[in-house]
Design a protein around this motif. Structure first.
Motif, PDB file in Angstrom:
ATOM      1  N   LEU A  99       8.078  58.951  77.795  1.00  0.00           N
ATOM      2  CA  LEU A  99       7.313  59.790  78.741  1.00  0.00           C
ATOM      3  C   LEU A  99       7.914  61.172  79.100  1.00  0.00           C
ATOM      4  CD1 LEU A  99       6.553  56.819  81.477  1.00  0.00           C
ATOM      5  CD2 LEU A  99       4.916  57.766  79.929  1.00  0.00           C
ATOM      6  N   ARG A 100       8.999  61.410  78.996  1.00  0.00           N
ATOM      7  CA  ARG A 100       9.768  62.608  79.311  1.00  0.00           C
ATOM      8  C   ARG A 100       9.509  63.234  78.096  1.00  0.00           C
ATOM      9  NH1 ARG A 100      10.855  65.081  83.224  1.00  0.00           N
ATOM     10  NH2 ARG A 100      12.487  66.171  82.529  1.00  0.00           N
ATOM     11  N   VAL A 101       9.322  62.878  76.842  1.00  0.00           N
ATOM     12  CA  VAL A 101       9.124  63.511  75.467  1.00  0.00           C
ATOM     13  C   VAL A 101       7.711  63.939  75.466  1.00  0.00           C
ATOM     14  CG1 VAL A 101       9.129  63.377  72.776  1.00  0.00           C
ATOM     15  CG2 VAL A 101      10.971  62.684  74.230  1.00  0.00           C
ATOM     16  N   SER A 102       6.712  62.809  75.868  1.00  0.00           N
ATOM     17  CA  SER A 102       5.425  63.312  75.657  1.00  0.00           C
ATOM     18  C   SER A 102       4.653  64.226  76.908  1.00  0.00           C
ATOM     19  CB  SER A 102       4.695  61.892  75.840  1.00  0.00           C
ATOM     20  OG  SER A 102       4.787  61.310  77.031  1.00  0.00           O
ATOM     21  N   GLY A 103       5.603  64.391  77.712  1.00  0.00           N
ATOM     22  CA  GLY A 103       5.082  65.508  78.929  1.00  0.00           C
ATOM     23  C   GLY A 103       4.672  64.621  79.935  1.00  0.00           C
ATOM     24  N   ASP A 142      -7.279  58.329  81.416  1.00  0.00           N
ATOM     25  CA  ASP A 142      -5.773  58.423  81.777  1.00  0.00           C
ATOM     26  C   ASP A 142      -5.641  57.239  82.567  1.00  0.00           C
ATOM     27  OD1 ASP A 142      -5.786  60.928  80.572  1.00  0.00           O
ATOM     28  OD2 ASP A 142      -6.384  61.695  82.651  1.00  0.00           O
ATOM     29  N   PHE A 143      -6.492  56.833  83.522  1.00  0.00           N
ATOM     30  CA  PHE A 143      -6.172  55.627  84.041  1.00  0.00           C
ATOM     31  C   PHE A 143      -6.117  54.264  83.278  1.00  0.00           C
ATOM     32  CE2 PHE A 143      -7.921  51.658  86.250  1.00  0.00           C
ATOM     33  CZ  PHE A 143      -6.871  51.517  87.181  1.00  0.00           C
ATOM     34  N   VAL A 144      -6.928  54.127  82.159  1.00  0.00           N
ATOM     35  CA  VAL A 144      -6.916  53.065  81.123  1.00  0.00           C
ATOM     36  C   VAL A 144      -5.610  53.029  80.244  1.00  0.00           C
ATOM     37  CG1 VAL A 144      -7.941  52.330  78.807  1.00  0.00           C
ATOM     38  CG2 VAL A 144      -9.317  52.809  80.947  1.00  0.00           C
ATOM     39  N   ILE A 145      -5.086  54.258  80.135  1.00  0.00           N
ATOM     40  CA  ILE A 145      -3.853  54.443  79.345  1.00  0.00           C
ATOM     41  C   ILE A 145      -2.770  53.966  80.170  1.00  0.00           C
ATOM     42  CG2 ILE A 145      -2.369  56.220  78.635  1.00  0.00           C
ATOM     43  CD1 ILE A 145      -4.283  55.301  76.395  1.00  0.00           C
ATOM     44  N   THR A 146      -2.612  54.294  81.488  1.00  0.00           N
ATOM     45  CA  THR A 146      -1.499  53.999  82.311  1.00  0.00           C
ATOM     46  C   THR A 146      -1.596  52.630  82.354  1.00  0.00           C
ATOM     47  OG1 THR A 146      -1.879  55.975  83.697  1.00  0.00           O
ATOM     48  CG2 THR A 146      -0.900  54.278  84.629  1.00  0.00           C
ATOM     49  N   VAL A 147      -2.896  51.883  82.579  1.00  0.00           N
ATOM     50  CA  VAL A 147      -2.731  50.279  82.730  1.00  0.00           C
ATOM     51  C   VAL A 147      -2.331  49.457  81.454  1.00  0.00           C
ATOM     52  CG1 VAL A 147      -4.521  48.127  82.994  1.00  0.00           C
ATOM     53  CG2 VAL A 147      -4.495  50.412  84.461  1.00  0.00           C
ATOM     54  N   ALA A 148      -2.832  50.279  80.231  1.00  0.00           N
ATOM     55  CA  ALA A 148      -2.371  49.626  79.033  1.00  0.00           C
ATOM     56  C   ALA A 148      -0.897  49.705  78.745  1.00  0.00           C
ATOM     57  CB  ALA A 148      -3.117  50.507  77.767  1.00  0.00           C
ATOM     58  N   LEU A 149      -0.333  50.901  79.225  1.00  0.00           N
ATOM     59  CA  LEU A 149       1.214  51.043  79.251  1.00  0.00           C
ATOM     60  C   LEU A 149       1.795  49.711  79.883  1.00  0.00           C
ATOM     61  CD1 LEU A 149       1.883  54.794  79.459  1.00  0.00           C
ATOM     62  CD2 LEU A 149       2.225  53.390  77.382  1.00  0.00           C
ATOM     63  N   GLY A 150       1.277  49.680  81.054  1.00  0.00           N
ATOM     64  CA  GLY A 150       1.813  48.590  81.983  1.00  0.00           C
ATOM     65  C   GLY A 150       1.714  47.325  81.360  1.00  0.00           C
ATOM     66  N   LEU A 194       8.249  48.358  71.776  1.00  0.00           N
ATOM     67  CA  LEU A 194       8.597  49.801  71.790  1.00  0.00           C
ATOM     68  C   LEU A 194       7.555  50.442  70.869  1.00  0.00           C
ATOM     69  CD1 LEU A 194      12.446  49.906  72.256  1.00  0.00           C
ATOM     70  CD2 LEU A 194      10.772  49.970  73.842  1.00  0.00           C
ATOM     71  N   THR A 195       7.334  49.905  69.992  1.00  0.00           N
ATOM     72  CA  THR A 195       6.275  50.363  69.040  1.00  0.00           C
ATOM     73  C   THR A 195       4.905  50.698  69.558  1.00  0.00           C
ATOM     74  OG1 THR A 195       7.376  49.841  66.897  1.00  0.00           O
ATOM     75  CG2 THR A 195       5.213  50.307  66.792  1.00  0.00           C
ATOM     76  N   VAL A 208       2.790  53.878  70.277  1.00  0.00           N
ATOM     77  CA  VAL A 208       1.606  54.112  69.856  1.00  0.00           C
ATOM     78  C   VAL A 208       0.624  54.637  71.062  1.00  0.00           C
ATOM     79  CG1 VAL A 208      -0.352  52.994  68.837  1.00  0.00           C
ATOM     80  CG2 VAL A 208       1.759  52.656  67.812  1.00  0.00           C
ATOM     81  N   LEU A 209       0.664  53.933  72.081  1.00  0.00           N
ATOM     82  CA  LEU A 209      -0.237  54.208  73.351  1.00  0.00           C
ATOM     83  C   LEU A 209       0.155  55.661  73.831  1.00  0.00           C
ATOM     84  CD1 LEU A 209      -0.334  50.841  75.310  1.00  0.00           C
ATOM     85  CD2 LEU A 209      -1.990  52.009  73.961  1.00  0.00           C
ATOM     86  N   ILE A 210       1.251  55.975  74.140  1.00  0.00           N
ATOM     87  CA  ILE A 210       1.748  57.226  74.280  1.00  0.00           C
ATOM     88  C   ILE A 210       1.334  58.406  73.421  1.00  0.00           C
ATOM     89  CG2 ILE A 210       3.698  58.739  74.856  1.00  0.00           C
ATOM     90  CD1 ILE A 210       5.015  56.481  76.250  1.00  0.00           C
ATOM     91  N   TRP A 211       1.466  58.145  72.115  1.00  0.00           N
ATOM     92  CA  TRP A 211       1.244  59.045  71.054  1.00  0.00           C
ATOM     93  C   TRP A 211      -0.376  59.406  70.976  1.00  0.00           C
ATOM     94  CZ3 TRP A 211      -1.717  58.558  66.645  1.00  0.00           C
ATOM     95  CH2 TRP A 211      -1.942  59.667  65.961  1.00  0.00           C
ATOM     96  N   LEU A 212      -1.125  58.343  71.142  1.00  0.00           N
ATOM     97  CA  LEU A 212      -2.729  58.238  71.384  1.00  0.00           C
ATOM     98  C   LEU A 212      -3.089  59.059  72.455  1.00  0.00           C
ATOM     99  CD1 LEU A 212      -3.713  54.593  70.160  1.00  0.00           C
ATOM    100  CD2 LEU A 212      -4.139  56.765  68.894  1.00  0.00           C
TER     101      LEU A 212
END
Length: 171
Positions: free
Chosen positions: A29-33, A44-52, A70-71, A75-79
């Protein structure tokens, strides 16, 4: 007995994966900004839920290894990063990913068609006005349903009859 406790090795596994996954997630998360976990729109909400969900799954599932988990997070953060990058550069992608704010109340009138399209009722508008510290709608010039589902309240103009100039919206 399996409902309450299986083995100590299962507990240790959860602790190790939880700590390692948490450290990796913070790093990702620090690297991705800052934009990765923003709540600016539904995407953005969907990504946050998917990460969790991904994080919880690989910590608790014996079938998912740390490297697989971790992969998945990476992948989710990169997308998310790529979609954010594309929305800044492409109006088409921006239109697909982001919604537009909707004016639902303006100068003393509920905008019924906009409210119907947005599935908003008068009581929700009134509640948002109260939450912003206004005693009644007479103090409010406009209410906007933002892309993240929150309401923005714009106070009435101090000059009688002056039109509100709301950035990005037409009354």
């Amino acid at each position: 007995m399996g409902w309450f406790f299986n083995t100590w090795s299962d507990i240790v596994r959860v602790l190790v994966l939880g700590i390692a996954g948490y450290i990796a997630l913070i790093f990702f998360l620090r690297v991705s900004g800052k934009r990765t976990l923003s709540k600016l729109n539904a995407f953005d909400f969907v990504i946050t839920v998917a990460l969790g969900s991904t994080f919880g799954s690989f910590i608790l599932s014996k079938d998912i290894s740390l490297s697989e988990g971790l992969t998945g997070l990476a992948v989710l953060i990169w997308l998310q990063h790529m979609i954010s990058w594309l929305t800044v550069r492409s109006d088409f992608i921006k239109g697909v990913v982001r919604g537009e704010p909707t004016l639902v109340y303006y100068n003393g009138e509920y905008l019924k068609d906009a409210m119907k399209r947005s599935r908003v009722v008068e009581s929700e508008i009134e509640q948002s006005v109260r939450n912003e510290g206004h005693a009644n709608l007479e103090d409010v010039g406009a209410v906007i349903l933002e892309t993240d589902g929150s309401f923005s309240i714009i106070g009435r103009s101090e000059k009688e009859g002056k039109e509100l100039n709301i950035a990005g919206l037409k009354a």
